[in-house]
Every structure is written in structure tokens, then in C-alpha cells.
Design a protein around this motif. Sequence first.
Motif, PDB file in Angstrom:
ATOM      1  N   GLY A   8       0.783  -1.229   0.000  1.00 49.26           N
ATOM      2  CA  GLY A   8       0.000   0.000   0.000  1.00 49.26           C
ATOM      3  C   GLY A   8       0.813   1.275   0.000  1.00 49.26           C
ATOM      4  N   SER A   9       2.114   1.180  -0.253  1.00 48.10           N
ATOM      5  CA  SER A   9       2.968   2.369  -0.311  1.00 48.10           C
ATOM      6  C   SER A   9       3.021   2.899  -1.737  1.00 48.10           C
ATOM      7  N   GLN A  68       5.049   9.405   3.669  1.00 50.41           N
ATOM      8  CA  GLN A  68       5.630   8.296   4.416  1.00 50.41           C
ATOM      9  C   GLN A  68       5.035   8.197   5.821  1.00 50.41           C
ATOM     10  N   TYR A  69       4.870   9.333   6.480  1.00 44.74           N
ATOM     11  CA  TYR A  69       4.294   9.341   7.828  1.00 44.74           C
ATOM     12  C   TYR A  69       2.864   8.796   7.797  1.00 44.74           C
ATOM     13  N   LYS A 106       1.602   5.301   9.635  1.00 43.60           N
ATOM     14  CA  LYS A 106       0.505   5.288  10.605  1.00 43.60           C
ATOM     15  C   LYS A 106      -0.586   4.308  10.179  1.00 43.60           C
ATOM     16  N   ALA A 107      -0.922   4.328   8.880  1.00 38.50           N
ATOM     17  CA  ALA A 107      -1.948   3.415   8.375  1.00 38.50           C
ATOM     18  C   ALA A 107      -1.477   1.971   8.435  1.00 38.50           C
ATOM     19  N   MET A 112      -3.514   4.433  18.858  1.00 37.83           N
ATOM     20  CA  MET A 112      -3.123   5.581  18.034  1.00 37.83           C
ATOM     21  C   MET A 112      -4.376   6.262  17.521  1.00 37.83           C
ATOM     22  N   ASN A 113      -4.400   7.580  17.653  1.00 38.11           N
ATOM     23  CA  ASN A 113      -5.557   8.331  17.162  1.00 38.11           C
ATOM     24  C   ASN A 113      -5.386   8.637  15.683  1.00 38.11           C
TER      25      ASN A 113
END
Length: 436
Positions: free
Chosen positions: A243-244, A274-275, A279-280, A435-436
Amino acid sequence: MELKLKIILLLLLSLTTILFICATVRAGEEVEYLRPPPRKAFRLPWDPKPSSQPQQVHISLAGDKHIRVSWVTTDKSSPSIVEYGTSTGKYSYKAQGESTKYSYVLYRSGMIHHTVIGPLQDNTVYFYRCGGEDPEFQFKTPPSKFPVTFAVAGDLGQTGWTKSTLDHIDQCKYDVHLLPGDLSYADYIQHRWDTFGQLVQPLASARPWMVTQGNHEKEYIPFVVDEFISYNSRWKMPFEESGSTSNLYYSFDVAGVHTIMLGSYTDYDDYSDQYRWLKADLQKVDRKKTPWLVVLFHVPWYNSNEAHQGEADDMMTSMEPLLYAAGADIVFAGHVHAYERTRRVYNGKPDPCGAVHITIGDGGNKEGLARKYKLPQPEWSVFREASFGHGELAIINSTHASWSWHRNDDDEPVRSDQVSITSLIDSGCSSIRVMN
């Protein structure tokens, strides 16, 4: 009387020798290991091959039960096909892939082929050939369940010490090779990418090599050449499968291990692609299926060597909270040409819910070792040594793993550091894993 005198002198001499040996041994316990000097570039013998014969063959994981086979031919009409099967010389399956090439000033690459094969059986030996041409290669697929073993070495280059490191890794019974950046040390000289591919082919064609970029992969010429064109063209990783949108960061699963490869040389701030991808990706991790979480990138966040101090501070500030919240177990980095292992650490302090950070940028590069460490040794640093070597991570089950680092000592792999690591899966840290 003269005989007695000789006997007394002989006894005194023997006693002095014994005392000297004892003192030497005791001193040796305190004196720093005497490291051998850097070695010259390793040169493979000239071996001209037919233009259609596959060269620089290496494999990588490409999603569940699939392997990507990559190779180069000088014949630009050579097909991107891989024939494979579980018996030597008998190819029951065939897969069609893609090819690419690139130009770099006056350099023109050969045809670089990438073909995904599968689905494959776990823990099975396959025989294969590329482009319909001999020779035959073989690889072993990783297991689907524990135990699983990773060989780890960064900052390889192409020196005599590189060859020594590769020889030692070849003696290890491992399933996947992890490389946290700085592969060929081509440094703009493109044919060095070709010689590196030839050097690592015996190992990289037999076990998956999972790599991420380092600073020596960054070959930028303003307005002329994209900075990672060589690396991205030759070492395609499963970024799309995870998924990148970039070959510079991706993830993959092996047995019960979720491994994340991050990019130290692409944007990583809170607003970067990238961040957001990291996170995902972390939010998708199911620790019941993959109880271990391992992360790799090039520039170390925890480094008590004087070399490269502070270079990763911004990336650490941005991404360490994500890894901490997700319960990352082990973080590997390179860049510093030495070895160092930490306690579990977070935010600059020992923390039982943090990750173990391991710097292993000592594969054999041409620049030599980073010999100077900061004093006093930080409380989070457990073991550090400036020597060439490689590591082996044997994950035994969902909770226990064994890590060992093997120094290249006069061409013999000497185990210099070893530790058992317990995963965070049953650690009681789960209350912070939101994680929010």
C-alpha cells in the motif's frame, strides 16, 4: 653451587614468565579489541557472458506466498520470464514480468527484469531460470510459522571485508536477509552497481534480500538525474503490495513477523506521505497473527558513536511516538560503521515498553570503521564495538527471540554479543497501544 644457582635462575625466569602471561591476560580483558584495517575493493575476475545470460540475479518477497525475481541482461530483447519448479531441471510453472532500463549521464544500463512468481509453498526449495536461459538457480521460501531466522548486515560495499561478511552469512541457516541501507557504494559510478550485483548474486539469488535506501543510494544530479533512479530501477521492493506509493518505504510479513522498512532520505514529517503510510500500516497490524514488530531504516536514532550524531533527530521526533504506540520490538539501523545494541528505550531513556535499537552498519564498507564512542556510555547503551560483522535474529516463537552479533575476526565469525529478547506481546504495555 653453580648448578644450584642455575636452577634458582631458571625458576625465577619461569615465575617471571608466568606472571607476565597472567598480567597480559588480565590486561587483555580491559584493552580494547585490536581491529584490523579496512580492506581494498574486492574485484571479481573478468567473466564475459552471453548477452542473453541472466546476471546480478536476486530475489525479494512480493506479497503473500510470492517472490520477485530480478536480473539484468545486456541483450535488450531478452524476455522477462521465469520458469520454476520443485525439481531440478523440471519447470512446471512460468511467469511473465516486466523490464526497465535507465541512463545516467554516459552510462546505459542493461535490461533490468522483475518477475513475480507464485503462489509458492512455504519452506520449500524451488529451482528456476531466468529469461529461458541457463544457469539454473535455486531458492528456499521462508516458513509460514516460527521459528524464522533473519541475517542482518548494513553498509556492505564491495571490499575484502564485504566478502568476509557474505561468507559468514552464507554459513548461517537463515530465511531472509535484512539490509538497512548503503548497498553498493557505487557513489555515482554506475558500473559499481553491476559489480555489486555480481558479488551478492550467490546469496541474493538463494534467499530473499529485503533492503532500504541509505545515503550512498542517493545519486542526485540537479536537473539531470533523479536521486534514486539506480536503486529504484535495480532493487524493486514490495511497496505496491504493502500500500505504499514509494519504493523507499514498505512493509512485509514473514511467519509471525511484521517488518517495516522506512526511508531516512525521503520526507518523514507529520504531513508527509511516508508518515501517513506508516501510521496506516501500523493500524493494520494484527499482533495475534504477527506478534513481532521489526523496523529498519538507515540513520540510527540511538547512537553513542561520535559519527553521524544528531542526523536522525527530526525523523525520530516525528516517528518514534508511532512506533512506541504500536509496540515495536526491534529497530535496526546502519550508517554508523560500527555495532551498538541498546536496552528497550524511548524518548532518550530506558523504557520497558520501548524498542531495542541495534546499529549494524558494519558490513564491510570502503570508508572503514567509526572507532570513537562518546563517554560516558549512555544508560540506554548496552554493548558497542567498532568492528566489521553481521547479525542473526532467530525468532523462536511468539514471545522469545535470540539475537547475536558476529565479529569478522581474521576471517572467522566470532560471536561477540548475544542476548535473548522477549516481545512486547505479553508485556503489559498494551494499555498505551492506541493511536488516534
